[in-house]
Scaffold this active site. Sequence first.
Site, short mmCIF file in Angstrom:
data_model
loop_
_atom_site.label_atom_id
_atom_site.label_comp_id
_atom_site.label_asym_id
_atom_site.label_seq_id
_atom_site.Cartn_x
_atom_site.Cartn_y
_atom_site.Cartn_z
N ARG A 36 14.24 -8.92 2.97
CA ARG A 36 13.16 -8.93 3.96
C ARG A 36 13.83 -9.24 5.29
NH1 ARG A 36 7.32 -9.84 3.87
NH2 ARG A 36 6.65 -10.77 5.81
N HIS A 63 7.27 -0.98 4.74
CA HIS A 63 6.80 -2.19 4.05
C HIS A 63 6.19 -1.77 2.70
CE1 HIS A 63 5.74 -6.16 3.34
NE2 HIS A 63 4.79 -6.37 4.24
N GLN A 66 3.86 -4.05 0.29
CA GLN A 66 2.50 -4.27 0.80
C GLN A 66 1.58 -3.12 0.37
OE1 GLN A 66 1.20 -6.87 2.84
NE2 GLN A 66 -0.76 -5.87 2.53
N ASP A 159 -3.09 -3.46 12.11
CA ASP A 159 -1.97 -4.40 12.03
C ASP A 159 -1.73 -4.96 13.43
OD1 ASP A 159 0.30 -5.79 11.23
OD2 ASP A 159 1.58 -4.02 11.05
N CYS A 200 -2.80 -6.20 6.77
CA CYS A 200 -1.72 -6.77 5.95
C CYS A 200 -1.48 -8.25 6.22
CB CYS A 200 -0.43 -5.98 6.19
SG CYS A 200 0.02 -5.94 7.94
N ARG A 245 -1.08 -9.00 -3.48
CA ARG A 245 0.38 -8.98 -3.32
C ARG A 245 1.03 -9.70 -4.50
NH1 ARG A 245 1.49 -11.75 2.20
NH2 ARG A 245 -0.61 -11.51 2.96
N1 NVA Z 1 3.97 -4.96 11.43
C1 NVA Z 1 4.05 -6.36 11.08
C2 NVA Z 1 3.88 -6.51 9.59
C3 NVA Z 1 3.84 -7.91 9.09
C4 NVA Z 1 3.65 -8.00 7.59
C5 NVA Z 1 5.36 -6.92 11.56
O1 NVA Z 1 6.39 -6.25 11.42
O2 NVA Z 1 5.40 -8.02 12.09
#
Ligand code: NVA
Length: 258
Positions: A36, A63, A66, A159, A200, A245
């Site tokens: 991650r 991602h 997710q 998001d 998310c 999740r």
């Molecule tokens: N687009 C967001 C997703 C977080 C799960 C980020 O990259 O911060």
Amino acid sequence: MGVTYLEPGSSQMGKKESIADTAKVLGRMFDGIEYRGFNQKIVEELAANSGVPVWNGLTDEFHPTQMLADLLTIEENFGTLKGVHFTFMGDARNNVGNSLMVACAKMGLNFTACSPKELFPKKELVDSCRQIAAESGSTITLTENVEEGTKNADVIYTDIWVSMGEPDDVWESRIKLLKPYQVNAQLMKNASERSIFMHCLPSFHDKNTQIGADIAKKFGLPEMEVTDEVFTSKRSVVFDEAENRLHTIKSVLYATLC
Ligand code: NVA
């Protein structure tokens, strides 16, 4: 199962040791590696060199884990995935936007990215998703028009407007671009009667976070990508998504390790 967490500063990965070498070392010690982090290329290099399953737990481009939670949540609500009308609002070329387009194409949901042109996903990814969607019998649509993009949608998903790794100074321009794409009660009325709201997380739907409070003070915007009214409404399934999740990650571990 034992878990070892390597935090960003605690390994020489990519600094004194190449990603490929680190992958080989970790592959000798662990049954699997979840990455991650920021760079998509790193997770791919780990996968190519470690000899063990490598899971993408979030990069700047994708991602995927997710997606499993999201698809399960959609199926729980509609009993099917095929033919569901899905709209992503906002920064459609971020990790989550990209992955949703891929996931919808593969599973036969009709995907719409509703965002300013500057934030449309990359053409190559759109083209390959359109090919996959054609095989699944679904569609990929890109539109700047909010009314058109949300009309009769079954799922409205958004998001945060500034993703990980992006500098703080993009907030101002991003707010200008994305304010018209905020998910609010008016927008939800344009969606289908059975529509659900998804995110998310984390989300800036109030001022109860440091960034939320700073943005409210600086730009006079108390809520960002979604209003608190929609986030806390009956249509919002964001915490089912969060719970899913857990279940889907367990399945991924089972499918790849057992
Ligand atoms: N687009 C967001 C997703 C977080 C799960 C980020 O990259 O911060």
